[in-house]
Design a protein around this motif. Structure first.
Motif, PDB file in Angstrom:
ATOM      1  N   ASP A  91      -8.430  92.799  24.956  1.00 37.82           N
ATOM      2  CA  ASP A  91      -7.161  92.082  24.821  1.00 37.82           C
ATOM      3  C   ASP A  91      -6.261  92.768  23.796  1.00 37.82           C
ATOM      4  O   ASP A  91      -5.044  92.892  23.993  1.00 37.82           O
ATOM      5  N   ILE A  92      -6.858  93.229  22.705  1.00 43.77           N
ATOM      6  CA  ILE A  92      -6.095  93.941  21.682  1.00 43.77           C
ATOM      7  C   ILE A  92      -5.541  95.248  22.245  1.00 43.77           C
ATOM      8  O   ILE A  92      -4.375  95.589  22.037  1.00 43.77           O
ATOM      9  N   ALA A  93      -6.370  95.967  22.976  1.00 47.70           N
ATOM     10  CA  ALA A  93      -5.938  97.232  23.581  1.00 47.70           C
ATOM     11  C   ALA A  93      -4.773  97.003  24.538  1.00 47.70           C
ATOM     12  O   ALA A  93      -3.829  97.800  24.577  1.00 47.70           O
ATOM     13  N   GLN A  94      -4.823  95.917  25.293  1.00 53.01           N
ATOM     14  CA  GLN A  94      -3.732  95.609  26.217  1.00 53.01           C
ATOM     15  C   GLN A  94      -2.428  95.379  25.461  1.00 53.01           C
ATOM     16  O   GLN A  94      -1.371  95.878  25.857  1.00 53.01           O
ATOM     17  N   GLN A  95      -2.489  94.655  24.349  1.00 59.49           N
ATOM     18  CA  GLN A  95      -1.285  94.413  23.547  1.00 59.49           C
ATOM     19  C   GLN A  95      -0.787  95.702  22.901  1.00 59.49           C
ATOM     20  O   GLN A  95       0.416  95.943  22.827  1.00 59.49           O
ATOM     21  N   LEU A  96      -1.705  96.549  22.438  1.00 61.49           N
ATOM     22  CA  LEU A  96      -1.301  97.840  21.868  1.00 61.49           C
ATOM     23  C   LEU A  96      -0.607  98.698  22.915  1.00 61.49           C
ATOM     24  O   LEU A  96       0.354  99.411  22.618  1.00 61.49           O
ATOM     25  N   PHE A  97      -1.092  98.632  24.144  1.00 62.53           N
ATOM     26  CA  PHE A  97      -0.459  99.364  25.238  1.00 62.53           C
ATOM     27  C   PHE A  97       0.972  98.858  25.440  1.00 62.53           C
ATOM     28  O   PHE A  97       1.898  99.658  25.641  1.00 62.53           O
ATOM     29  N   ALA A  98       1.165  97.559  25.353  1.00 64.31           N
ATOM     30  CA  ALA A  98       2.505  96.981  25.503  1.00 64.31           C
ATOM     31  C   ALA A  98       3.430  97.469  24.384  1.00 64.31           C
ATOM     32  O   ALA A  98       4.600  97.784  24.633  1.00 64.31           O
ATOM     33  N   VAL A  99       2.909  97.550  23.162  1.00 65.51           N
ATOM     34  CA  VAL A  99       3.701  98.072  22.036  1.00 65.51           C
ATOM     35  C   VAL A  99       4.112  99.511  22.325  1.00 65.51           C
ATOM     36  O   VAL A  99       5.281  99.885  22.189  1.00 65.51           O
ATOM     37  N   GLU A 100       3.141 100.310  22.705  1.00 61.31           N
ATOM     38  CA  GLU A 100       3.397 101.723  22.967  1.00 61.31           C
ATOM     39  C   GLU A 100       4.426 101.913  24.076  1.00 61.31           C
ATOM     40  O   GLU A 100       5.349 102.721  23.953  1.00 61.31           O
ATOM     41  N   LYS A 101       4.300 101.171  25.165  1.00 56.86           N
ATOM     42  CA  LYS A 101       5.243 101.286  26.284  1.00 56.86           C
ATOM     43  C   LYS A 101       6.647 100.860  25.868  1.00 56.86           C
ATOM     44  O   LYS A 101       7.624 101.509  26.250  1.00 56.86           O
ATOM     45  N   ALA A 102       6.757  99.796  25.105  1.00 63.80           N
ATOM     46  CA  ALA A 102       8.080  99.331  24.675  1.00 63.80           C
ATOM     47  C   ALA A 102       8.760 100.381  23.799  1.00 63.80           C
ATOM     48  O   ALA A 102       9.957 100.660  23.953  1.00 63.80           O
ATOM     49  N   ILE A 103       8.011 100.998  22.905  1.00 63.81           N
ATOM     50  CA  ILE A 103       8.584 102.031  22.034  1.00 63.81           C
ATOM     51  C   ILE A 103       8.939 103.276  22.847  1.00 63.81           C
ATOM     52  O   ILE A 103      10.009 103.860  22.676  1.00 63.81           O
TER      53      ILE A 103
END
Length: 84
Positions: A38-50
């Motif tokens: 779940d944490i990795a999924q949220q980190l992926f969302a951060v990375e994609k947004a940036i």
């Protein structure tokens, strides 16, 4: 430093605010010992947004700040930016 504003800056700001929200969620999830997936999924969302914000900024700069470039060169430059 001179002011340099384009019509896409509000879009970029919105993307970065979304990334900020995702990052805050990641920190809370770590503090709450959430599952790693779940944490990795949220980190992926951060990375994609940036990454998306960066691409919009770069493309906007190419479109509005490179006056002497021809259209083919601009399109080639835009294409290669996906690899940054």
């Amino acid at each position: 430093m001179s002011q340099h504003t384009h019509s896409t800056h509000p879009v970029i700001s919105a993307r970065l605010k979304r990334a900020h929200g995702h990052l805050a969620k990641v920190i809370a999830m770590l503090d709450d010992h959430a599952p790693c997936a779940d944490i990795a999924q949220q980190l992926f969302a951060v990375e994609k947004a940036i990454t998306n914000a960066k691409h919009v900024l770069i493309h906007d700069h190419i479109d509005h700040c490179l006056d002497s470039a021809d259209a083919k060169s601009v399109n080639e430059l835009k294409t290669i930016t996906k690899y940054f």
